[in-house]
Motif scaffolding. Structure first.
Motif, PDB file in Angstrom:
ATOM      1  N   GLN A 260       0.822  -1.209   0.000  1.00  0.00           N
ATOM      2  CA  GLN A 260       0.000   0.000   0.000  1.00  0.00           C
ATOM      3  C   GLN A 260       0.855   1.258   0.000  1.00  0.00           C
ATOM      4  O   GLN A 260       0.355   2.357  -0.216  1.00  0.00           O
ATOM      5  CB  GLN A 260      -0.923   0.010   1.222  1.00  0.00           C
ATOM      6  N   ASN A 261       2.143   1.081   0.282  1.00  0.00           N
ATOM      7  CA  ASN A 261       3.076   2.208   0.292  1.00  0.00           C
ATOM      8  C   ASN A 261       4.226   1.919  -0.661  1.00  0.00           C
ATOM      9  O   ASN A 261       4.780   0.812  -0.646  1.00  0.00           O
ATOM     10  CB  ASN A 261       3.632   2.429   1.700  1.00  0.00           C
ATOM     11  N   GLY A 262       4.585   2.883  -1.455  1.00  0.00           N
ATOM     12  CA  GLY A 262       5.686   2.684  -2.378  1.00  0.00           C
ATOM     13  C   GLY A 262       5.697   3.737  -3.466  1.00  0.00           C
ATOM     14  O   GLY A 262       4.779   4.569  -3.568  1.00  0.00           O
ATOM     15  N   ILE A 263       6.740   3.709  -4.266  1.00  0.00           N
ATOM     16  CA  ILE A 263       6.872   4.637  -5.397  1.00  0.00           C
ATOM     17  C   ILE A 263       6.861   3.826  -6.684  1.00  0.00           C
ATOM     18  O   ILE A 263       7.589   2.843  -6.816  1.00  0.00           O
ATOM     19  CB  ILE A 263       8.184   5.441  -5.291  1.00  0.00           C
ATOM     20  N   ILE A 264       6.003   4.218  -7.605  1.00  0.00           N
ATOM     21  CA  ILE A 264       5.883   3.547  -8.905  1.00  0.00           C
ATOM     22  C   ILE A 264       6.452   4.488  -9.964  1.00  0.00           C
ATOM     23  O   ILE A 264       5.977   5.615 -10.108  1.00  0.00           O
ATOM     24  CB  ILE A 264       4.415   3.229  -9.237  1.00  0.00           C
ATOM     25  N   ILE A 265       7.460   4.024 -10.696  1.00  0.00           N
ATOM     26  CA  ILE A 265       8.080   4.877 -11.723  1.00  0.00           C
ATOM     27  C   ILE A 265       7.562   4.504 -13.099  1.00  0.00           C
ATOM     28  O   ILE A 265       7.571   3.332 -13.488  1.00  0.00           O
ATOM     29  CB  ILE A 265       9.610   4.735 -11.729  1.00  0.00           C
ATOM     30  N   MET A 266       7.129   5.507 -13.855  1.00  0.00           N
ATOM     31  CA  MET A 266       6.753   5.334 -15.257  1.00  0.00           C
ATOM     32  C   MET A 266       7.756   6.114 -16.100  1.00  0.00           C
ATOM     33  O   MET A 266       8.091   7.260 -15.785  1.00  0.00           O
ATOM     34  CB  MET A 266       5.332   5.843 -15.512  1.00  0.00           C
TER      35      MET A 266
END
Length: 242
Positions: free
Chosen positions: A186-192
């Motif tokens: 539920q916590n995190g960083i998603i890179i596009m």
């Protein structure tokens, strides 16, 4: 009536340099303008071809004709209204929950759509690299359809930001783990990554989890997904697992 000075100012706001020099941007269309008026964004001036927006004080509202609107609009087929707003002070980064990081996204339509997706899926924070298209680009503002008022966007040195975070960092790659088979946090960083080149090499080194959207097509020949389409699928999976 629009004065020559007003036309010159608004025409200048089509360019990033002038937007930041004047700390102003503009929006077009009834829906987007209403959303901005109901938010914390401060109106500089409204130009409309209709006798509408009665809630706006008369000193900040000018009735114009369609020819005048064409002179200041960024659209091929102008809407009925255009409003100039002051750029707000950038808020502090919301450093919790799911954060979407954009590595060099260049297409305004993609950024606007991604902001709408974040609004839809309840992602409150987008962190952009300095090379990413600016959110006050008229095409971005238009594509957000009002979501610009509800999603916090920050421009940072992305490498430094990611190097300092304690959150898990997910990167999207063709050779990553199947996103449908993972237990996602539920916590995190998603890179596009960038539309043409994906995530840059220096950012790739910081990624702690490589993920992918698997291809189900029989021939497996589709090279990639549009970045906004991929963002929609990935955010949906993260939220489904939360």
């Amino acid at each position: 009536m629009v004065s020559k000075n007003q036309i010159k100012l608004i025409s200048g706001l089509h360019q990033k340099k002038q937007r930041f020099a004047n700390q102003l941007f503009f929006a077009e269309g009834v829906k987007v303008i209403h959303e901005l008026l109901q938010s914390n964004f401060e109106l500089e001036h409204l130009y409309t071809t209709q006798d509408d927006f009665k809630e706006v004080q008369s000193t900040k509202r000018t009735l114009i004709n369609e020819q005048e609107l064409k002179k200041i609009s960024a659209l091929t087929t102008p809407n009925s209204c255009l409003a100039v707003f002051k750029m707000p002070t950038e808020n502090q980064i919301i450093n919790s929950g799911l954060i979407l990081a954009l590595d060099d996204i260049r297409d305004p339509g993609n950024l606007g759509t991604i902001m709408r997706l974040c609004d839809w899926f309840g992602i409150k924070q987008i962190v952009c690299s300095k090379e990413t298209v600016d959110i006050y680009n008229p095409k971005v503002v238009q594509a957000t359809m009002g979501s610009i008022t509800r999603v916090n966007v920050s421009y940072v040195d992305l490498k430094t930001f990611l190097s300092q975070t304690e959150l898990p960092v997910f990167g999207t790659f063709m050779d990553g783990e199947n996103i449908y088979q993972l237990n996602l946090p539920q916590n995190g960083i998603i890179i596009m990554g960038n539309e043409a080149n994906g995530i840059s090499a220096e950012i790739e080194k910081i990624v702690t989890s490589r993920i992918t959207i698997p291809r189900f097509g029989e021939l497996q020949k589709t090279e990639s997904l549009n970045v906004a389409t991929a963002t929609a699928i990935i955010l949906s999976e993260f939220k489904r697992n939360s």
